[in-house]
Design a protein around this motif. Structure first.
Motif, mmCIF file in Angstrom:
data_model
loop_
_atom_site.group_PDB
_atom_site.id
_atom_site.type_symbol
_atom_site.label_atom_id
_atom_site.label_comp_id
_atom_site.label_asym_id
_atom_site.label_seq_id
_atom_site.Cartn_x
_atom_site.Cartn_y
_atom_site.Cartn_z
ATOM 1 N N CYS A 184 -26.818 24.421 17.381
ATOM 2 C CA CYS A 184 -27.375 23.479 18.365
ATOM 3 C C CYS A 184 -28.126 22.345 17.681
ATOM 4 C CB CYS A 184 -28.293 24.211 19.332
ATOM 5 S SG CYS A 184 -27.407 25.237 20.505
ATOM 6 N N ASP A 185 -28.875 22.660 16.646
ATOM 7 C CA ASP A 185 -29.596 21.620 15.901
ATOM 8 C C ASP A 185 -28.618 20.635 15.267
ATOM 9 O OD1 ASP A 185 -32.005 22.743 16.579
ATOM 10 O OD2 ASP A 185 -32.370 23.646 14.609
ATOM 11 N N ALA B 81 -25.548 19.964 16.265
ATOM 12 C CA ALA B 81 -24.920 19.179 17.335
ATOM 13 C C ALA B 81 -25.877 18.121 17.861
ATOM 14 C CB ALA B 81 -24.471 20.109 18.459
ATOM 15 N N ARG B 82 -27.150 18.474 17.978
ATOM 16 C CA ARG B 82 -28.143 17.518 18.462
ATOM 17 C C ARG B 82 -28.297 16.357 17.480
ATOM 18 N NH1 ARG B 82 -32.287 20.851 18.959
ATOM 19 N NH2 ARG B 82 -31.530 21.589 20.952
ATOM 20 N N ARG B 83 -28.329 16.668 16.185
ATOM 21 C CA ARG B 83 -28.441 15.595 15.183
ATOM 22 C C ARG B 83 -27.214 14.695 15.199
ATOM 23 N NH1 ARG B 83 -30.738 19.646 11.848
ATOM 24 N NH2 ARG B 83 -28.661 20.072 11.046
ATOM 25 N N ARG B 84 -26.025 15.314 15.339
ATOM 26 C CA ARG B 84 -24.789 14.548 15.375
ATOM 27 C C ARG B 84 -24.766 13.643 16.605
ATOM 28 N NH1 ARG B 84 -21.682 18.502 13.913
ATOM 29 N NH2 ARG B 84 -21.356 19.286 16.011
ATOM 30 N N ALA B 85 -25.237 14.127 17.734
ATOM 31 C CA ALA B 85 -25.268 13.315 18.971
ATOM 32 C C ALA B 85 -26.250 12.163 18.846
ATOM 33 C CB ALA B 85 -25.628 14.204 20.153
ATOM 34 N N MET B 86 -27.362 12.384 18.158
ATOM 35 C CA MET B 86 -28.360 11.326 18.011
ATOM 36 C C MET B 86 -27.868 10.221 17.075
ATOM 37 S SD MET B 86 -31.838 13.517 17.790
ATOM 38 C CE MET B 86 -33.064 12.538 18.630
ATOM 39 N N THR B 87 -27.126 10.566 16.058
ATOM 40 C CA THR B 87 -26.651 9.559 15.113
ATOM 41 C C THR B 87 -25.493 8.749 15.680
ATOM 42 O OG1 THR B 87 -25.197 11.154 14.016
ATOM 43 C CG2 THR B 87 -27.403 10.839 13.075
ATOM 44 N N SER B 88 -24.701 9.369 16.573
ATOM 45 C CA SER B 88 -23.563 8.636 17.130
ATOM 46 C C SER B 88 -23.941 7.800 18.350
ATOM 47 C CB SER B 88 -22.442 9.600 17.514
ATOM 48 O OG SER B 88 -22.870 10.456 18.558
ATOM 49 N N ALA B 89 -25.124 8.060 18.910
ATOM 50 C CA ALA B 89 -25.532 7.321 20.108
ATOM 51 C C ALA B 89 -26.210 6.025 19.777
ATOM 52 C CB ALA B 89 -26.477 8.178 20.948
ATOM 53 N N GLY C 225 -27.354 36.384 14.933
ATOM 54 C CA GLY C 225 -26.526 35.626 15.874
ATOM 55 C C GLY C 225 -27.311 34.543 16.595
ATOM 56 N N LEU C 226 -28.522 34.875 17.013
ATOM 57 C CA LEU C 226 -29.363 33.872 17.680
ATOM 58 C C LEU C 226 -29.738 32.736 16.734
ATOM 59 C CD1 LEU C 226 -31.700 36.201 19.763
ATOM 60 C CD2 LEU C 226 -29.827 34.769 20.598
#
Length: 59
Positions: free
Chosen positions: A48-49, A51-59, A40-41
């Motif tokens: 999280c990884d 989501a972080r990659r997706r946030a970096m590419t859209s920013a 689970g962890l």
């Protein structure tokens, strides 16, 4: 894929240890149920990884 490998490895190790007669059944069941915690962890880490990659590419 990582989660499948982690879960199967732990389950097989506990099964072999139990069948060898060295591990009481209660500890085997407890170990199997407790093995869901790292899976689970790891799932949360992977999400999280991603989501972080997706946030970096859209920013």
């Amino acid at each position: 894929m990582q989660n499948l490998v982690m879960a199967r490895t732990r389950a097989i190790a506990l099964l072999v240890w139990n069948l060898a007669g060295e591990l009481p059944l209660l500890l085997s069941v407890t170990g199997h149920k407790a093995s869901t915690v790292p899976v689970g962890l790891n799932t949360l880490r992977l999400l999280c990884d991603a989501a972080r990659r997706r946030a970096m590419t859209s920013a």
